[in-house]
Design an enzyme around this catalytic site. Structure first.
Site, PDB file in Angstrom:
ATOM      1  N   HIS A  24      -9.773   7.885  -5.916  1.00 33.99           N
ATOM      2  CA  HIS A  24     -10.680   9.007  -6.178  1.00 33.99           C
ATOM      3  C   HIS A  24     -10.631   9.990  -5.018  1.00 33.99           C
ATOM      4  O   HIS A  24     -10.132   9.689  -3.932  1.00 33.99           O
ATOM      5  CB  HIS A  24     -12.125   8.507  -6.315  1.00 33.99           C
ATOM      6  CG  HIS A  24     -12.415   7.804  -7.595  1.00 33.99           C
ATOM      7  ND1 HIS A  24     -13.160   8.361  -8.607  1.00 33.99           N
ATOM      8  CD2 HIS A  24     -12.061   6.565  -8.034  1.00 33.99           C
ATOM      9  CE1 HIS A  24     -13.257   7.506  -9.609  1.00 33.99           C
ATOM     10  NE2 HIS A  24     -12.594   6.403  -9.286  1.00 33.99           N
TER      11      HIS A  24
ATOM     12  N   GLU B  34     -11.822   6.283  -1.895  1.00 36.97           N
ATOM     13  CA  GLU B  34     -12.064   7.722  -1.771  1.00 36.97           C
ATOM     14  C   GLU B  34     -11.113   8.282  -0.717  1.00 36.97           C
ATOM     15  O   GLU B  34     -11.121   7.860   0.435  1.00 36.97           O
ATOM     16  CB  GLU B  34     -13.514   7.988  -1.376  1.00 36.97           C
ATOM     17  CG  GLU B  34     -14.537   7.499  -2.391  1.00 36.97           C
ATOM     18  CD  GLU B  34     -14.663   8.416  -3.589  1.00 36.97           C
ATOM     19  OE1 GLU B  34     -14.042   9.510  -3.575  1.00 36.97           O
ATOM     20  OE2 GLU B  34     -15.381   8.057  -4.547  1.00 36.97           O
TER      21      GLU B  34
ATOM     22  N   GLU C 189     -10.228  15.170  -9.791  1.00 37.39           N
ATOM     23  CA  GLU C 189      -9.873  14.518  -8.526  1.00 37.39           C
ATOM     24  C   GLU C 189      -8.357  14.349  -8.516  1.00 37.39           C
ATOM     25  O   GLU C 189      -7.817  13.317  -8.897  1.00 37.39           O
ATOM     26  CB  GLU C 189     -10.642  13.205  -8.393  1.00 37.39           C
ATOM     27  CG  GLU C 189     -12.158  13.453  -8.371  1.00 37.39           C
ATOM     28  CD  GLU C 189     -12.988  12.189  -8.265  1.00 37.39           C
ATOM     29  OE1 GLU C 189     -12.400  11.092  -8.120  1.00 37.39           O
ATOM     30  OE2 GLU C 189     -14.227  12.294  -8.322  1.00 37.39           O
TER      31      GLU C 189
ATOM     32  N   HIS D 251     -12.080  10.548 -12.858  1.00 29.52           N
ATOM     33  CA  HIS D 251     -12.705  11.877 -12.867  1.00 29.52           C
ATOM     34  C   HIS D 251     -11.569  12.904 -12.870  1.00 29.52           C
ATOM     35  O   HIS D 251     -10.730  12.913 -11.968  1.00 29.52           O
ATOM     36  CB  HIS D 251     -13.608  12.063 -11.651  1.00 29.52           C
ATOM     37  CG  HIS D 251     -14.794  11.157 -11.654  1.00 29.52           C
ATOM     38  ND1 HIS D 251     -15.216  10.466 -10.535  1.00 29.52           N
ATOM     39  CD2 HIS D 251     -15.664  10.822 -12.648  1.00 29.52           C
ATOM     40  CE1 HIS D 251     -16.279   9.750 -10.840  1.00 29.52           C
ATOM     41  NE2 HIS D 251     -16.568   9.944 -12.113  1.00 29.52           N
TER      42      HIS D 251
END
Length: 325
Positions: free
Chosen positions: A148, A211, A54, A51
């Site tokens: 991410h 994450e 990010e 993405h």
């Protein structure tokens, strides 16, 4: 010119050089294969920017490449570095046309032509090429760390999602996740189009989506917040010892249900600033659309990745159960 600027201006491949102990080869734009002259026993895929907005993981990988280039970080394993969605990075957008992290495992064929469809096909191809490399194919330890950051803040700032697979994750991989000082693990139980699921299913890699915190623009990240994860990545590459876990006990969650948006009438009935891993009361209606209502039912009481703005047919949230371990 700094390496991040070179990456964004399509000049990194022309300027980045490495010591003679590293065999470096660009397999595609933003995809760099690094093989040590002394054969390693582990092959690693480390990806960021699937993405494009990010940014912290991208900056961390840039720092990692800088240290390898300077010779201050030794390369002891085979590594494939991937900067995922470069056009989206350049415009500070999550994606240009469709969510790249829903397209892997050939699912890109179900999407219209566009930037992400082309990139998904290209990334599948370069990963195939990496694992076909003789020095890589001979290794029996394969890991994938897909870095991410999240759209919203979280009760657990740093956590990893593990793809559904029929085999157990290796004890070494699970120990590495534990020692990286993340706060929680989330276990999927269904197949998905994520990059981490693709690496797990196609190549038998121990794989995760990690994450690291809330998404911020380039230059606004406090990278010291990610130092333990960064050190753990450096340890993987250089075979150096990482320090033991400092944080409290790692929590384990299981995905029980996915909330799939399928109509324009879809609504989430929670505040826009609801944190990931918020616990919701039994019976609460968390989402609805014209033909369906989602209510909280034990044990799936925790919400992850709520997002009503996704396209129809995509996941608008996950409902989790907390495993008592």
């Amino acid at each position: 010119m700094d390496l991040l600027t070179l990456l964004l201006e399509k000049k990194l491949a022309d300027h980045l050089t490495f010591p003679e102990t590293i065999n470096a080869h660009w397999l595609a734009e933003g995809v760099l294969q690094l093989i040590p002259h002394e054969e390693g026993n582990r092959s690693l895929v480390i990806s960021a920017g699937i993405h494009g907005n990010e940014t912290a993981p991208i900056e961390i990988l840039i720092q990692l490449l800088a240290q390898l280039a300077e010779g201050t970080l030794a390369l002891k394993n085979n590594v494939l570095i991937i900067f995922g969605n470069l056009p989206a990075m350049r415009t500070n957008r999550r994606y240009l046309h469709d969510d790249l992290n829903r397209m892997f495992g050939g699912r890109y064929l179900n999407f219209p032509l566009g930037n992400e469809r082309s990139r998904a096909a290209e990334l599948e191809n370069v990963v195939n090429r990496f694992f076909a490399e003789p020095s890589v194919s001979s290794t029996n330890i394969r890991w994938h760390i897909d870095l991410h950051t999240a759209i919203r803040a979280s009760h657990h700032e740093q956590f990893a999602l593990l793809p559904a697979q029929n085999r157990p994750f290796s004890a070494e991989f699970m120990q590495w996740l534990h020692d990286s000082d993340i706060d929680a693990l989330v276990y999927h139980r269904e197949k998905a189009g994520t990059f981490s699921h693709f690496l797990s299913e196609k190549f038998g890699a121990d794989s995760c989506t990690m994450e690291m915190g809330k998404a911020m623009p380039f230059g606004e990240n406090d990278l010291t917040r990610f130092q333990k994860i960064t050190d753990a990545l450096y340890g993987l590459i250089s075979l150096s010892q990482i320090t033991a876990r400092i944080k409290f006990e790692l929590k384990h969650y299981q995905v029980i249900n996915s909330i799939i948006k399928s109509h324009d009438s879809f609504q989430l009935h929670i505040p826009a600033d609801t944190l990931n891993f918020t616990e919701l009361p039994e019976g609460f209606e968390i989402a609805s659309q014209h033909d369906h209502h989602w209510k909280i039912k034990f044990p799936a009481k925790f919400i992850l990745f709520p997002n009503a703005e996704v396209a129809n047919g995509l996941r608008a949230g996950l409902l989790l159960a907390l495993n008592k371990k």
